[in-house]
Design a protein around this motif. Structure first.
Motif, PDB file in Angstrom:
ATOM      1  N   ASP A  39      23.258  75.214  46.675  1.00  0.00           N
ATOM      2  CA  ASP A  39      22.608  75.007  47.969  1.00  0.00           C
ATOM      3  C   ASP A  39      21.092  74.880  47.863  1.00  0.00           C
ATOM      4  N   THR A  40      20.519  75.272  46.729  1.00  0.00           N
ATOM      5  CA  THR A  40      19.065  75.238  46.605  1.00  0.00           C
ATOM      6  C   THR A  40      18.566  74.257  45.547  1.00  0.00           C
ATOM      7  N   VAL A  41      19.448  73.522  44.925  1.00  0.00           N
ATOM      8  CA  VAL A  41      19.064  72.601  43.852  1.00  0.00           C
ATOM      9  C   VAL A  41      19.056  71.167  44.366  1.00  0.00           C
ATOM     10  N   ARG A  42      18.063  70.392  43.934  1.00  0.00           N
ATOM     11  CA  ARG A  42      18.031  68.956  44.168  1.00  0.00           C
ATOM     12  C   ARG A  42      17.792  68.301  42.814  1.00  0.00           C
ATOM     13  N   GLU A  66      27.366  65.125  46.458  1.00  0.00           N
ATOM     14  CA  GLU A  66      26.307  64.111  46.404  1.00  0.00           C
ATOM     15  C   GLU A  66      25.000  64.569  47.022  1.00  0.00           C
ATOM     16  N   GLU A  67      25.043  65.487  47.963  1.00  0.00           N
ATOM     17  CA  GLU A  67      23.818  65.903  48.656  1.00  0.00           C
ATOM     18  C   GLU A  67      22.840  66.669  47.762  1.00  0.00           C
ATOM     19  N   ILE A  68      23.259  67.093  46.572  1.00  0.00           N
ATOM     20  CA  ILE A  68      22.300  67.767  45.688  1.00  0.00           C
ATOM     21  C   ILE A  68      21.380  66.754  45.005  1.00  0.00           C
ATOM     22  N   PHE A  69      21.711  65.472  45.099  1.00  0.00           N
ATOM     23  CA  PHE A  69      20.882  64.444  44.481  1.00  0.00           C
ATOM     24  C   PHE A  69      19.839  63.946  45.469  1.00  0.00           C
ATOM     25  N   VAL A  70      18.667  63.593  44.935  1.00  0.00           N
ATOM     26  CA  VAL A  70      17.633  62.960  45.732  1.00  0.00           C
ATOM     27  C   VAL A  70      18.083  61.527  45.980  1.00  0.00           C
ATOM     28  N   TYR A  71      18.008  61.094  47.224  1.00  0.00           N
ATOM     29  CA  TYR A  71      18.401  59.738  47.612  1.00  0.00           C
ATOM     30  C   TYR A  71      17.160  58.874  47.786  1.00  0.00           C
ATOM     31  N   THR A  72      17.178  57.673  47.228  1.00  0.00           N
ATOM     32  CA  THR A  72      16.075  56.730  47.372  1.00  0.00           C
ATOM     33  C   THR A  72      16.634  55.325  47.556  1.00  0.00           C
ATOM     34  N   LYS A  73      15.752  54.395  47.909  1.00  0.00           N
ATOM     35  CA  LYS A  73      16.134  52.981  47.949  1.00  0.00           C
ATOM     36  C   LYS A  73      16.135  52.468  46.517  1.00  0.00           C
TER      37      LYS A  73
END
Length: 196
Positions: A39-42, A66-73
């Motif tokens: 819950d605290t890791v990205r 998937e939400e632990i990953f940083v999302y970018t374009k």
């Protein structure tokens, strides 16, 4: 706002060009699930070289999502964000410039003097107009450049907002006091200077 009171500190580095993908997967799973908390890791995962393979391996673990990953374009014209960071000529330049500003402001603090700091000293614009090492490797620096994706995607602000909300006691009180100072006031220690 409260995000001004938080930064990113490099606490370690793993560097091994002979480690297998399965080993890297196990290390990340251990860090995320046993040392820290899911819950605290990205994870700011570079997608250009085998990133998709690592993403697939990690997501095969039911405890990771998937939400632990940083999302970018992944492209300039992309309308949606995808997990990870995919570099091209334009966004690599932008992310490197962002990193420079974040280090200057003290938002990102580098501690690894063995690899990262020396690589930063040789990292700059090359003849092709892109950032790279001017002498040697830039692998450690590029892991730090990946952190620019946290700011581009808004993930840093989400993380610091959650952290701020979880604070109690003296830390939150100090932040609240500094935030509530009127614009243009001298500094938080003004209350100790006698008014005449």
């Amino acid at each position: 706002d409260e995000t001004d009171f938080f930064g990113l500190l490099q606490v370690g580095i793993f560097r091994d060009n002979e480690a297998k993908l399965e080993d890297i997967t196990k290390i990340i799973e251990c860090l995320v699930l046993e040392i820290f908390s899911v819950d605290t890791v990205r994870i700011a995962l570079e997608m250009n070289f085998k990133g998709e393979l690592l993403l697939d391996k990690l997501l095969s673990n039911e405890e990771l999502y998937e939400e632990i990953f940083v999302y970018t374009k992944h492209t300039e014209s992309a309308r949606s964000l995808k997990p990870g960071i995919k570099y091209n000529a334009k966004n690599k330049l932008k992310y490197c410039e962002t990193l420079r500003g974040l280090i200057k402001k003290g938002v990102i603090m580098i501690n690894d003097e063995k690899w990262t700091v020396p690589e930063l000293f040789t990292f700059g614009l090359n003849n092709k107009g892109t950032y790279s090492s001017q002498a040697g490797h830039d692998d450690a620096v590029m892991t730090v450049v990946n952190l620019s994706g946290l700011f581009d995607s808004g993930t840093f602000y989400e993380i610091t907002g959650d952290l701020y909300d979880s604070l109690d006691g003296p830390y939150r009180s100090l932040i609240d006091k500094k935030i509530s100072l009127p614009t243009g006031s001298l500094n938080p220690y003004d209350k100790f200077v006698p008014k005449t």
